[in-house]
Design an enzyme around this catalytic site. Structure first.
Site, PDB file in Angstrom:
ATOM      1  CB  SER A   1      -0.954  -0.004   1.193  1.00  0.00           C
ATOM      2  OG  SER A   1      -0.201  -0.052   2.382  1.00  0.00           O
TER       3      SER A   1
ATOM      4  CD  GLU B   1      11.608  -8.130 -13.493  1.00  0.00           C
ATOM      5  OE1 GLU B   1      10.850  -7.973 -12.507  1.00  0.00           O
ATOM      6  OE2 GLU B   1      11.434  -7.559 -14.571  1.00  0.00           O
TER       7      GLU B   1
ATOM      8  CB  CYS C   1      14.427  -5.321 -12.504  1.00  0.00           C
ATOM      9  SG  CYS C   1      13.249  -5.387 -11.134  1.00  0.00           S
TER      10      CYS C   1
HETATM   11  N1  THU Z   1       6.841  -4.987 -12.173  1.00  0.00           N
HETATM   12  C1  THU Z   1       7.642  -6.082 -12.082  1.00  0.00           C
HETATM   13  O1  THU Z   1       7.382  -7.003 -11.303  1.00  0.00           O
HETATM   14  N2  THU Z   1       8.754  -6.138 -12.859  1.00  0.00           N
HETATM   15  C2  THU Z   1       9.119  -5.159 -13.740  1.00  0.00           C
HETATM   16  O2  THU Z   1      10.191  -5.243 -14.326  1.00  0.00           O
HETATM   17  C3  THU Z   1       8.229  -4.033 -13.985  1.00  0.00           C
HETATM   18  C4  THU Z   1       7.108  -3.875 -13.050  1.00  0.00           C
HETATM   19  C5  THU Z   1       5.651  -4.914 -11.321  1.00  0.00           C
HETATM   20  C6  THU Z   1       5.733  -3.889 -10.232  1.00  0.00           C
HETATM   21  C7  THU Z   1       4.280  -3.590  -9.980  1.00  0.00           C
HETATM   22  O3  THU Z   1       3.776  -4.525  -9.030  1.00  0.00           O
HETATM   23  C8  THU Z   1       3.601  -3.852 -11.301  1.00  0.00           C
HETATM   24  O4  THU Z   1       4.526  -4.565 -12.103  1.00  0.00           O
HETATM   25  C9  THU Z   1       3.175  -2.601 -12.031  1.00  0.00           C
HETATM   26  O5  THU Z   1       4.217  -1.706 -12.136  1.00  0.00           O
END
Ligand code: THU
Length: 126
Positions: free
Chosen positions: A46, A55, A89
């Site tokens: 939140s 990743e 990442c």
């Molecule tokens: N997200 C990832 O898990 N990996 C990425 O490389 C980009 C974004 C997730 C973070 C968040 O929970 C959701 O995608 C939307 O941004």
């Protein structure tokens, strides 16, 4: 382990996503040079900035386990989307080498790119 199998595992990992805010599920399967696979999914909070991407979840699991030699990471996300690793990442993974990034859409491999092509000049100390 071929890359389509790695994508299949990323899609399994996606089911573990906790994303009540964005409703955007991401799953990854991270392959080490020793042949182990670590799964990760995005875990939101939140306090949005505290969210952890899929990743980095997989990467910290591998490193904690002593598996620092990484080979490839497959990503899976919502339908009809090809999800690339975000900038944080890319930097985080770059610590552990120029791995293959396996991109997919709807469960099918669409491309394989080198991490350093996505992040040409990673930050390094020294
Ligand atoms: N997200 C990832 O898990 N990996 C990425 O490389 C980009 C974004 C997730 C973070 C968040 O929970 C959701 O995608 C939307 O941004």
């Amino acid at each position: 382990m071929n890359y389509q199998e790695l994508i299949d595992l990323a899609n399994e990992a996606k089911k573990h996503s906790y994303c009540p805010y964005s409703k955007f599920s991401v799953g990854v399967a991270l392959l080490t040079k020793s042949g182990k696979v670590y799964l990760g999914a995005n875990i939101e909070n939140s306090s949005y900035g505290a969210t952890i991407c899929a990743e980095r979840v997989a990467c910290v699991k591998a490193i904690y386990d002593g598996e620092k030699e990484l080979s490839a990471i497959a990503l899976a996300c919502n339908e009809d989307v090809v999800c690339y690793p975000c900038g944080i990442c890319r930097q985080f993974l770059s610590e552990f080498g120029n791995i293959d990034v396996v991109l997919s859409k709807n469960g099918i491999l669409v491309d394989v790119v080198k991490l350093f092509d996505l992040l040409p000049h990673p930050f390094e100390l020294n």
